[in-house]
Write an enzyme that holds these catalytic residues in place. Structure first.
Site, PDB file in Angstrom:
ATOM      1  N   CYS A  22       0.827  -1.193   0.000  1.00  0.00           N
ATOM      2  CA  CYS A  22       0.000   0.000   0.000  1.00  0.00           C
ATOM      3  C   CYS A  22       0.868   1.251   0.000  1.00  0.00           C
ATOM      4  O   CYS A  22       1.944   1.273   0.593  1.00  0.00           O
ATOM      5  CB  CYS A  22      -0.858   0.051   1.258  1.00  0.00           C
ATOM      6  SG  CYS A  22      -1.970  -1.335   1.388  1.00  0.00           S
ATOM      7  N   ARG A  76       5.013   0.726  -5.868  1.00  0.00           N
ATOM      8  CA  ARG A  76       4.995  -0.154  -4.704  1.00  0.00           C
ATOM      9  C   ARG A  76       4.119  -1.381  -4.945  1.00  0.00           C
ATOM     10  O   ARG A  76       4.181  -2.336  -4.175  1.00  0.00           O
ATOM     11  CB  ARG A  76       4.473   0.608  -3.477  1.00  0.00           C
ATOM     12  CG  ARG A  76       5.375   1.751  -3.074  1.00  0.00           C
ATOM     13  CD  ARG A  76       4.679   2.674  -2.099  1.00  0.00           C
ATOM     14  NE  ARG A  76       4.422   2.058  -0.809  1.00  0.00           N
ATOM     15  CZ  ARG A  76       5.269   2.030   0.190  1.00  0.00           C
ATOM     16  NH1 ARG A  76       6.455   2.573   0.056  1.00  0.00           N
ATOM     17  NH2 ARG A  76       4.956   1.468   1.336  1.00  0.00           N
ATOM     18  N   TRP A 126      -2.758  -2.775  -1.661  1.00  0.00           N
ATOM     19  CA  TRP A 126      -2.316  -4.114  -2.054  1.00  0.00           C
ATOM     20  C   TRP A 126      -2.892  -5.033  -0.973  1.00  0.00           C
ATOM     21  O   TRP A 126      -2.423  -5.050   0.151  1.00  0.00           O
ATOM     22  CB  TRP A 126      -0.789  -4.180  -2.080  1.00  0.00           C
ATOM     23  CG  TRP A 126      -0.230  -5.448  -2.618  1.00  0.00           C
ATOM     24  CD1 TRP A 126      -0.059  -5.792  -3.927  1.00  0.00           C
ATOM     25  CD2 TRP A 126       0.295  -6.547  -1.852  1.00  0.00           C
ATOM     26  NE1 TRP A 126       0.516  -7.031  -4.022  1.00  0.00           N
ATOM     27  CE2 TRP A 126       0.741  -7.519  -2.780  1.00  0.00           C
ATOM     28  CE3 TRP A 126       0.420  -6.807  -0.487  1.00  0.00           C
ATOM     29  CZ2 TRP A 126       1.306  -8.727  -2.375  1.00  0.00           C
ATOM     30  CZ3 TRP A 126       0.977  -8.011  -0.086  1.00  0.00           C
ATOM     31  CH2 TRP A 126       1.415  -8.951  -1.026  1.00  0.00           C
ATOM     32  N   ASN A 185      -1.679   1.229   5.827  1.00  0.00           N
ATOM     33  CA  ASN A 185      -0.711   0.269   5.297  1.00  0.00           C
ATOM     34  C   ASN A 185      -0.280  -0.595   6.473  1.00  0.00           C
ATOM     35  O   ASN A 185       0.241  -0.089   7.455  1.00  0.00           O
ATOM     36  CB  ASN A 185       0.491   1.016   4.696  1.00  0.00           C
ATOM     37  CG  ASN A 185       1.642   0.096   4.293  1.00  0.00           C
ATOM     38  OD1 ASN A 185       2.782   0.531   4.231  1.00  0.00           O
ATOM     39  ND2 ASN A 185       1.372  -1.156   4.015  1.00  0.00           N
ATOM     40  N   GLY A 186      -0.527  -1.896   6.361  1.00  0.00           N
ATOM     41  CA  GLY A 186      -0.132  -2.808   7.429  1.00  0.00           C
ATOM     42  C   GLY A 186      -1.197  -3.851   7.681  1.00  0.00           C
ATOM     43  O   GLY A 186      -2.111  -4.038   6.857  1.00  0.00           O
ATOM     44  N   GLU A 225      20.362 -14.998  -8.650  1.00  0.00           N
ATOM     45  CA  GLU A 225      19.797 -13.685  -8.941  1.00  0.00           C
ATOM     46  C   GLU A 225      19.343 -13.598 -10.400  1.00  0.00           C
ATOM     47  O   GLU A 225      18.290 -13.023 -10.693  1.00  0.00           O
ATOM     48  CB  GLU A 225      20.830 -12.595  -8.603  1.00  0.00           C
ATOM     49  CG  GLU A 225      20.415 -11.176  -8.922  1.00  0.00           C
ATOM     50  CD  GLU A 225      19.167 -10.698  -8.172  1.00  0.00           C
ATOM     51  OE1 GLU A 225      18.707 -11.367  -7.237  1.00  0.00           O
ATOM     52  OE2 GLU A 225      18.653  -9.629  -8.555  1.00  0.00           O
ATOM     53  N   LYS A 262      15.509 -12.740 -11.391  1.00  0.00           N
ATOM     54  CA  LYS A 262      15.121 -11.628 -12.275  1.00  0.00           C
ATOM     55  C   LYS A 262      14.195 -12.132 -13.369  1.00  0.00           C
ATOM     56  O   LYS A 262      13.186 -11.531 -13.674  1.00  0.00           O
ATOM     57  CB  LYS A 262      16.346 -11.023 -12.948  1.00  0.00           C
ATOM     58  CG  LYS A 262      17.113  -9.860 -12.440  1.00  0.00           C
ATOM     59  CD  LYS A 262      16.466  -8.800 -11.680  1.00  0.00           C
ATOM     60  CE  LYS A 262      16.069  -9.260 -10.331  1.00  0.00           C
ATOM     61  NZ  LYS A 262      16.140  -8.547  -9.190  1.00  0.00           N
ATOM     62  N   GLU A 316      10.710 -13.081 -12.051  1.00  0.00           N
ATOM     63  CA  GLU A 316       9.943 -11.919 -11.588  1.00  0.00           C
ATOM     64  C   GLU A 316       9.247 -11.173 -12.715  1.00  0.00           C
ATOM     65  O   GLU A 316       8.104 -10.765 -12.577  1.00  0.00           O
ATOM     66  CB  GLU A 316      10.883 -10.905 -10.903  1.00  0.00           C
ATOM     67  CG  GLU A 316      11.293 -11.261  -9.512  1.00  0.00           C
ATOM     68  CD  GLU A 316      12.233 -10.213  -8.937  1.00  0.00           C
ATOM     69  OE1 GLU A 316      11.984  -9.736  -7.825  1.00  0.00           O
ATOM     70  OE2 GLU A 316      13.239  -9.863  -9.589  1.00  0.00           O
ATOM     71  N   HIS A 321      22.917 -33.730  -9.535  1.00  0.00           N
ATOM     72  CA  HIS A 321      22.157 -34.318  -8.431  1.00  0.00           C
ATOM     73  C   HIS A 321      20.654 -34.197  -8.637  1.00  0.00           C
ATOM     74  O   HIS A 321      19.891 -34.338  -7.684  1.00  0.00           O
ATOM     75  CB  HIS A 321      22.594 -33.683  -7.109  1.00  0.00           C
ATOM     76  CG  HIS A 321      24.033 -33.979  -6.814  1.00  0.00           C
ATOM     77  ND1 HIS A 321      24.439 -35.080  -6.103  1.00  0.00           N
ATOM     78  CD2 HIS A 321      25.159 -33.334  -7.206  1.00  0.00           C
ATOM     79  CE1 HIS A 321      25.762 -35.088  -6.053  1.00  0.00           C
ATOM     80  NE2 HIS A 321      26.224 -34.041  -6.708  1.00  0.00           N
ATOM     81  N   LYS A 340       7.248  -3.854  -4.469  1.00  0.00           N
ATOM     82  CA  LYS A 340       8.641  -3.431  -4.305  1.00  0.00           C
ATOM     83  C   LYS A 340       9.140  -3.665  -2.883  1.00  0.00           C
ATOM     84  O   LYS A 340      10.145  -4.306  -2.675  1.00  0.00           O
ATOM     85  CB  LYS A 340       8.752  -1.944  -4.657  1.00  0.00           C
ATOM     86  CG  LYS A 340      10.148  -1.366  -4.497  1.00  0.00           C
ATOM     87  CD  LYS A 340      11.000  -1.700  -5.676  1.00  0.00           C
ATOM     88  CE  LYS A 340      12.435  -1.303  -5.498  1.00  0.00           C
ATOM     89  NZ  LYS A 340      13.301  -2.085  -6.395  1.00  0.00           N
TER      90      LYS A 340
HETATM   91  N1  HGA Z   1      -4.541  -4.806   5.589  1.00  0.00           N
HETATM   92  C1  HGA Z   1      -4.962  -3.744   4.717  1.00  0.00           C
HETATM   93  C2  HGA Z   1      -3.766  -3.013   4.150  1.00  0.00           C
HETATM   94  C3  HGA Z   1      -2.916  -3.921   3.300  1.00  0.00           C
HETATM   95  C4  HGA Z   1      -1.494  -3.450   3.121  1.00  0.00           C
HETATM   96  O1  HGA Z   1      -0.921  -2.708   3.900  1.00  0.00           O
HETATM   97  N2  HGA Z   1      -0.820  -3.953   2.091  1.00  0.00           N
HETATM   98  O2  HGA Z   1       0.486  -3.550   1.855  1.00  0.00           O
HETATM   99  C5  HGA Z   1      -5.865  -4.262   3.600  1.00  0.00           C
HETATM  100  O3  HGA Z   1      -5.841  -5.462   3.274  1.00  0.00           O
HETATM  101  O4  HGA Z   1      -6.587  -3.471   3.040  1.00  0.00           O
END
Ligand code: HGA
Length: 598
Positions: free
Chosen positions: A2, A27, A74, A100-101, A473, A477, A480, A496, A593
């Site tokens: 987020c 992000r 996110w 965010n969290g 690496e 890359k 990803e 192996h 990111k």
């Molecule tokens: N938990 C919240 C925020 C998600 C978040 O910080 N993502 O990086 C949600 O799911 O909306």
């Protein structure tokens, strides 16, 4: 992850917030939204999708108002859809916030709040915070007190921006285990998850620490502790990154721009640390028990450091995913341990948790970080900055080669302290930026090569010693950004198991510089050729050219430093394959990111 942006001032909040959201796109996100005080209460617009499309559809930037908050989400709790997009509100709609969290105790809190009559609209953990503040407001003298009381009930990680209809001259910001920084302007103030979001307007910033909240108005800011509401004096820091540095500068993608920035970034990593590295080397030389903890690309830099420390210094080093270390190292870390944490953002949740564990056990912690002032730097005893500058592409490039550079610098500084003659290596390290410049000239040839490889289903990357991390690496890359399955492994491991997967035409990238193990690499290459695998070899010898299908000529340098230079063609290969396959290398699917949640 987020991305949060908040604004209060005389400007048009809608436009400023949308610009900020766009700068936070790197992000990684699935939805976005804004909450703006339009003078007739708080108006919320949000939805799943890209910022530009949503803005067009919902008119974020057209909302009138001088204060507001916004977020790119996110999802961690509740699927990515319009309802779960942030901002979230309380029942009255007078409190709106973005987060965010992760709120770890949200279910328990939600049940309690529902019993008290609150109705929830979303499946997110975030919404609980708005209702909790609303509930606390019933018995608090003012909003700030209600907010603080609510925050004390939360468990988990939360960076928050909060707007309350009842106080039109301010916004509230909170930081706990998720990043948030204030931007201090003239007659306007900002807050964001990351500086580029408001860098266009100000380069004066105040970094919040965990457990702090801030109240900002157009002409003031105050930082306080969540614990007791006491004021904390904070210094304003000036950021030297210009906005230009954070933009594409004419390249089609940030990733390519960042690949090309490596000569300068490596130079900055060397010269930015030259003076202080001796002091850090002295502070850690006595440690015999060393763990390196990191995730993803940073983990590969850690693995490189392990080879170097063992080879140059005879030190035993254990390298672990921070996500494993945090749950397994409790009994083996003590005050005689050195923990080296490598994290580009300095906000990687698992790496921060590993650092916290190490600190709690009395270990010494050295962080290797790109982002100045980030959490890892504040938790650690010692810090080495990689000085790579902002990296917007999700796939790490210049932040990787600068991590390798500073780890080489550190190992060499310790060797020097011990009286080992490292003059050849030192001289070679100073040549590395120029050598990377040379290798970048292979760009066109690698793009051509990519055309013949774009339908490949699997890739293998093999190397030995210092270049096992290079193989890992290179494969990372490719996975990803091109979404082609790839495996990186030590060349000795082929027999192996993985050799069973080699059949006609399967691309095998062999990292084979001259050095102690060159002949061994040639044997491994022959094992692959015998199964008709397609050998793309990176090296500096005629002999290698003879045994490969495609030869990428690399400059000669001591094998200890080859990983820094050899990483570059592998980045280009992944980049071109991604673009040829129609992918956006800057925003790979499912990835973010900085991984600020566990
Ligand atoms: N938990 C919240 C925020 C998600 C978040 O910080 N993502 O990086 C949600 O799911 O909306």
């Amino acid at each position: 992850m987020c991305g949060i942006i908040a604004y209060i001032g005389d400007g048009e909040a809608g436009k400023i917030l949308v610009d900020g959201l766009k700068r936070l796109e790197y992000r990684g996100y699935d939805s976005a939204g804004v909450a703006i005080d339009t003078g007739e209460g708080i108006t919320i617009k949000k939805g799943a999708g890209r910022v530009d499309e949503l803005n067009e559809m919902l008119g974020f930037s057209k909302l009138p108002g001088k204060r507001g908050i916004a977020q790119t989400r996110w999802a961690t709790h509740g699927e990515p859809n319009d309802v779960n997009a942030h901002p979230h509100t309380d029942c009255s709609g007078r409190i709106a916030l973005v987060h965010n969290g992760i709120i770890e105790n949200y279910l328990e809190l939600k049940e309690g709040l529902m019993e008290r009559g609150h109705t929830f609209k979303s499946e997110t953990d975030t919404e609980v915070i708005a209702h909790l503040i609303e509930e606390e407001l019933k018995s608090s003298e003012n909003f700030e007190e209600a907010l603080r009381r609510a925050l004390l009930k939360l468990k988990g990680s939360f960076a928050l921006a909060i707007i309350y209809a009842g106080e039109r001259d301010r916004l509230y910001l909170v930081r706990n285990e998720s990043p948030l920084v204030l931007g201090i302007g003239e007659g306007e103030n900002f807050a964001a998850s990351d500086v580029p979001a408001f860098l266009e307007y100000t380069n004066r910033v105040v970094f919040l620490d965990d457990g702090e909240y801030a109240v900002i108005g157009k002409d003031f800011y105050e930082v306080k502790r969540i614990e007791d509401g006491e004021r904390v004096e904070k210094e304003i820091q000036e950021i030297s990154w210009t906005l230009d540095m954070a933009e594409k500068a004419g390249y089609p993608h940030f990733m390519l721009k960042e690949i090309y920035e490596q000569p300068q970034a490596i130079k900055d990593a060397i010269y930015g640390n030259m003076e202080t590295i001796g002091e850090i080397a002295r502070a850690i030389d006595e440690y015999e028990k060393i763990f390196i903890v990191a995730m993803g690309t940073s983990y590969h830099a850690g693995l490189y450091a392990k080879y170097l420390f063992q080879h140059l210094l005879g030190k035993v080093v254990l390298v672990e995913d921070a996500s494993e270390f945090r749950y397994s190292a409790e009994k083996v870390v003590d005050e005689n341990t050195l923990v080296i944490a490598i994290t580009q953002s300095g906000e990687t949740a698992d790496t921060l948790a590993a650092i916290k564990l190490a600190k709690a056990k009395g270990a010494k912690v050295l962080s290797v970080v790109n982002v100045v002032g980030s959490m890892a730097t504040r938790l650690s005893d010692l810090v080495i900055y990689t000085h790579a500058g902002p990296e917007i592409g999700v796939a790490a490039t210049k932040t990787y080669t600068t991590q390798l550079t500073v780890m080489a610098l550190l190992a060499m500084a310790i060797a020097e302290l011990r009286g080992v003659n490292i003059s050849t290596l030192k001289e070679a390290l100073l040549r590395v930026p120029g050598l990377v410049e040379e290798v970048l000239k292979h760009d066109g040839a690698i793009r051509e090569l990519s055309k013949s490889l774009k339908e490949a289903r699997d890739f293998f990357y093999i190397g030995r010693s210092f270049n096992v991390p290079t193989a890992l690496e290179g494969a990372l890359k490719l996975k990803e950004i091109s979404y082609i399955h790839a495996e990186g492994l030590s060349a000795g491991e082929l027999k192996h198991g993985p050799l069973a997967l080699i059949e006609e035409g399967v691309p095998v990238v062999a990292i084979a510089p001259s050095g102690r193990l060159f002949e061994k690499m040639v044997s491994n290459i022959k094992e692959v050729s015998a199964r008709k695998g397609f050998i793309i070899a990176l090296g500096d010898s005629e002999e290698l050219k003879k045994v490969s299908d495609v030869f990428v000529e690399m400059p000669s340098l001591p094998e200890e430093l080859t990983p820094i230079v050899y990483a570059v063609p592998l980045q280009l290969l992944a980049y071109h394959l991604a673009v040829l396959r129609g992918n956006d290398p800057d925003k790979p699917r499912n990835l973010a990111k900085s991984v600020t949640v566990e």
